[in-house]
Design a protein around this motif. Sequence first.
Motif, PDB file in Angstrom:
ATOM      1  N   HIS A 261       0.850  -1.193   0.000  1.00 15.44           N
ATOM      2  CA  HIS A 261       0.000   0.000   0.000  1.00 15.44           C
ATOM      3  C   HIS A 261       0.887   1.245   0.000  1.00 15.44           C
ATOM      4  O   HIS A 261       2.003   1.221   0.510  1.00 15.44           O
ATOM      5  N   THR A 262       0.339   2.326  -0.528  1.00 15.44           N
ATOM      6  CA  THR A 262       1.061   3.602  -0.542  1.00 15.44           C
ATOM      7  C   THR A 262       1.047   4.221   0.853  1.00 15.44           C
ATOM      8  O   THR A 262       2.059   4.715   1.344  1.00 15.44           O
ATOM      9  N   ILE A 263      -0.133   4.200   1.467  1.00 17.01           N
ATOM     10  CA  ILE A 263      -0.300   4.762   2.807  1.00 17.01           C
ATOM     11  C   ILE A 263      -0.934   3.701   3.694  1.00 17.01           C
ATOM     12  O   ILE A 263      -1.965   3.126   3.346  1.00 17.01           O
ATOM     13  N   ILE A 264      -0.293   3.452   4.817  1.00 16.76           N
ATOM     14  CA  ILE A 264      -0.882   2.596   5.852  1.00 16.76           C
ATOM     15  C   ILE A 264      -1.107   3.491   7.064  1.00 16.76           C
ATOM     16  O   ILE A 264      -0.169   4.116   7.568  1.00 16.76           O
ATOM     17  N   PHE A 265      -2.355   3.584   7.475  1.00 18.96           N
ATOM     18  CA  PHE A 265      -2.726   4.413   8.615  1.00 18.96           C
ATOM     19  C   PHE A 265      -3.184   3.490   9.737  1.00 18.96           C
ATOM     20  O   PHE A 265      -4.040   2.636   9.521  1.00 18.96           O
TER      21      PHE A 265
ATOM     22  N   VAL B  66       4.234   5.450   3.103  1.00 15.18           N
ATOM     23  CA  VAL B  66       4.393   5.909   4.473  1.00 15.18           C
ATOM     24  C   VAL B  66       3.430   5.158   5.394  1.00 15.18           C
ATOM     25  O   VAL B  66       2.302   4.852   5.006  1.00 15.18           O
ATOM     26  N   LEU B  67       3.923   4.828   6.577  1.00 14.53           N
ATOM     27  CA  LEU B  67       3.095   4.312   7.657  1.00 14.53           C
ATOM     28  C   LEU B  67       2.876   5.467   8.621  1.00 14.53           C
ATOM     29  O   LEU B  67       3.838   6.119   9.044  1.00 14.53           O
ATOM     30  N   ILE B  68       1.619   5.696   8.971  1.00 16.09           N
ATOM     31  CA  ILE B  68       1.276   6.753   9.926  1.00 16.09           C
ATOM     32  C   ILE B  68       0.567   6.090  11.101  1.00 16.09           C
ATOM     33  O   ILE B  68      -0.420   5.379  10.914  1.00 16.09           O
ATOM     34  N   VAL B  69       1.098   6.316  12.296  1.00 16.44           N
ATOM     35  CA  VAL B  69       0.490   5.754  13.503  1.00 16.44           C
ATOM     36  C   VAL B  69      -0.024   6.916  14.348  1.00 16.44           C
ATOM     37  O   VAL B  69       0.736   7.815  14.726  1.00 16.44           O
ATOM     38  N   GLU B  70      -1.324   6.888  14.623  1.00 15.80           N
ATOM     39  CA  GLU B  70      -1.914   7.896  15.493  1.00 15.80           C
ATOM     40  C   GLU B  70      -1.808   7.420  16.932  1.00 15.80           C
ATOM     41  O   GLU B  70      -2.018   6.242  17.229  1.00 15.80           O
ATOM     42  N   HIS B  71      -1.496   8.349  17.828  1.00 16.52           N
ATOM     43  CA  HIS B  71      -1.351   8.004  19.244  1.00 16.52           C
ATOM     44  C   HIS B  71      -1.503   9.262  20.082  1.00 16.52           C
ATOM     45  O   HIS B  71      -1.541  10.380  19.556  1.00 16.52           O
ATOM     46  N   SER B  72      -1.552   9.076  21.381  1.00 13.35           N
ATOM     47  CA  SER B  72      -1.621  10.196  22.308  1.00 13.35           C
ATOM     48  C   SER B  72      -0.339  11.015  22.232  1.00 13.35           C
ATOM     49  O   SER B  72       0.744  10.473  21.997  1.00 13.35           O
TER      50      SER B  72
ATOM     51  N   GLY C  33      -4.485  16.797  21.564  1.00 16.39           N
ATOM     52  CA  GLY C  33      -4.019  15.621  22.288  1.00 16.39           C
ATOM     53  C   GLY C  33      -3.585  14.480  21.382  1.00 16.39           C
ATOM     54  O   GLY C  33      -3.170  13.439  21.855  1.00 16.39           O
ATOM     55  N   ASN C  34      -3.689  14.696  20.062  1.00 14.37           N
ATOM     56  CA  ASN C  34      -3.342  13.657  19.086  1.00 14.37           C
ATOM     57  C   ASN C  34      -1.951  13.880  18.522  1.00 14.37           C
ATOM     58  O   ASN C  34      -1.536  15.012  18.308  1.00 14.37           O
ATOM     59  N   SER C  35      -1.258  12.788  18.250  1.00 17.38           N
ATOM     60  CA  SER C  35       0.016  12.837  17.521  1.00 17.38           C
ATOM     61  C   SER C  35      -0.028  11.824  16.395  1.00 17.38           C
ATOM     62  O   SER C  35      -0.668  10.776  16.503  1.00 17.38           O
ATOM     63  N   PHE C  36       0.670  12.154  15.316  1.00 13.07           N
ATOM     64  CA  PHE C  36       0.862  11.240  14.204  1.00 13.07           C
ATOM     65  C   PHE C  36       2.353  11.020  14.050  1.00 13.07           C
ATOM     66  O   PHE C  36       3.108  11.970  13.901  1.00 13.07           O
TER      67      PHE C  36
ATOM     68  N   ASP D 165      -4.581   3.473  13.748  1.00  9.59           N
ATOM     69  CA  ASP D 165      -5.108   4.246  14.871  1.00  9.59           C
ATOM     70  C   ASP D 165      -5.480   3.285  16.001  1.00  9.59           C
ATOM     71  O   ASP D 165      -6.653   3.083  16.308  1.00  9.59           O
ATOM     72  N   PRO D 166      -4.456   2.668  16.616  1.00  8.73           N
ATOM     73  CA  PRO D 166      -4.729   1.705  17.688  1.00  8.73           C
ATOM     74  C   PRO D 166      -5.230   2.404  18.944  1.00  8.73           C
ATOM     75  O   PRO D 166      -5.126   3.626  19.067  1.00  8.73           O
ATOM     76  N   PRO D 167      -5.754   1.631  19.886  1.00 13.72           N
ATOM     77  CA  PRO D 167      -6.167   2.231  21.157  1.00 13.72           C
ATOM     78  C   PRO D 167      -5.008   3.003  21.797  1.00 13.72           C
ATOM     79  O   PRO D 167      -3.866   2.537  21.790  1.00 13.72           O
ATOM     80  N   TYR D 168      -5.305   4.167  22.319  1.00 13.81           N
ATOM     81  CA  TYR D 168      -4.265   4.998  22.927  1.00 13.81           C
ATOM     82  C   TYR D 168      -3.641   4.327  24.144  1.00 13.81           C
ATOM     83  O   TYR D 168      -2.534   4.660  24.537  1.00 13.81           O
ATOM     84  N   ASN D 169      -4.337   3.378  24.776  1.00 15.34           N
ATOM     85  CA  ASN D 169      -3.798   2.737  25.969  1.00 15.34           C
ATOM     86  C   ASN D 169      -2.901   1.546  25.650  1.00 15.34           C
ATOM     87  O   ASN D 169      -2.480   0.841  26.549  1.00 15.34           O
ATOM     88  N   PHE D 170      -2.566   1.334  24.384  1.00 11.33           N
ATOM     89  CA  PHE D 170      -1.594   0.296  24.030  1.00 11.33           C
ATOM     90  C   PHE D 170      -0.286   0.587  24.742  1.00 11.33           C
ATOM     91  O   PHE D 170       0.074   1.756  24.916  1.00 11.33           O
ATOM     92  N   ASP D 171       0.434  -0.468  25.112  1.00 10.76           N
ATOM     93  CA  ASP D 171       1.769  -0.231  25.644  1.00 10.76           C
ATOM     94  C   ASP D 171       2.732  -0.040  24.462  1.00 10.76           C
ATOM     95  O   ASP D 171       2.381  -0.304  23.314  1.00 10.76           O
ATOM     96  N   VAL D 172       3.915   0.437  24.753  1.00 12.94           N
ATOM     97  CA  VAL D 172       4.876   0.762  23.693  1.00 12.94           C
ATOM     98  C   VAL D 172       5.225  -0.465  22.857  1.00 12.94           C
ATOM     99  O   VAL D 172       5.417  -0.364  21.643  1.00 12.94           O
ATOM    100  N   ASP D 173       5.274  -1.647  23.471  1.00 19.38           N
ATOM    101  CA  ASP D 173       5.567  -2.871  22.715  1.00 19.38           C
ATOM    102  C   ASP D 173       4.530  -3.121  21.629  1.00 19.38           C
ATOM    103  O   ASP D 173       4.865  -3.539  20.522  1.00 19.38           O
ATOM    104  N   ALA D 174       3.255  -2.890  21.934  1.00 19.13           N
ATOM    105  CA  ALA D 174       2.195  -3.085  20.938  1.00 19.13           C
ATOM    106  C   ALA D 174       2.321  -2.053  19.821  1.00 19.13           C
ATOM    107  O   ALA D 174       2.174  -2.387  18.639  1.00 19.13           O
TER     108      ALA D 174
END
Length: 180
Positions: free
Chosen positions: A111-115, A145-151, A170-173, A117-126
């Motif tokens: 894929h060109t873009i993989i987005f 590009v892979l874009i991961v949304e997180h707190s 409160g969001n970061s990409f 948006d996992p649960p914000y309470n995931f631990d860093v390992d996840a």
Amino acid sequence: MRIISGLYKGRRITAPKKLPVRPTTDMAKEALFNILNNQYYFDDISVLDLFSGTGNISYEFASRGTENITAVDSNFGCIKFINETSDSFDMPINTVKNDVFKFLENSKLKHTIIFADPPYNFDVDAFTKIPELVFKNQLLEDQGVLIVEHSKHTDLSHINQFSYSKSYGGNSFSFFESVQ
């Protein structure tokens, strides 16, 4: 939630309250698409929307002309809602009901873009496992590009292939790219 731009600009979509989701805010979504709009022609790309929830991000890509969109979520209610909404708007969104990590382990499509948006309470390992699987299985096209949304309180800059991050409220990409 509303669609920010494109064919369905301004349309409001109301998800059932029972869905276990946290849709990307309109402000953050608009900022993200301003970044992507300067890098990609939306009608020429392939998008994988992981932890798709309400389908908010998939609808935005579809509204802007993307025709190859796959939304993956493990929740039946989310998949059903995305199917109903995309059918009502005649949007080309393919849905997959699956655990995202299992999907990434078995997928061979690029894929060109993989987005994600996992649960914000995931631990860093996840959080770390997402880019690891994407790059190990070579799921990004060239210039993808892979874009991961997180707190904004989560720091992913230590993960391989990390490029940069942007925060909005409160969001970061966090953006991850193949090292050529």
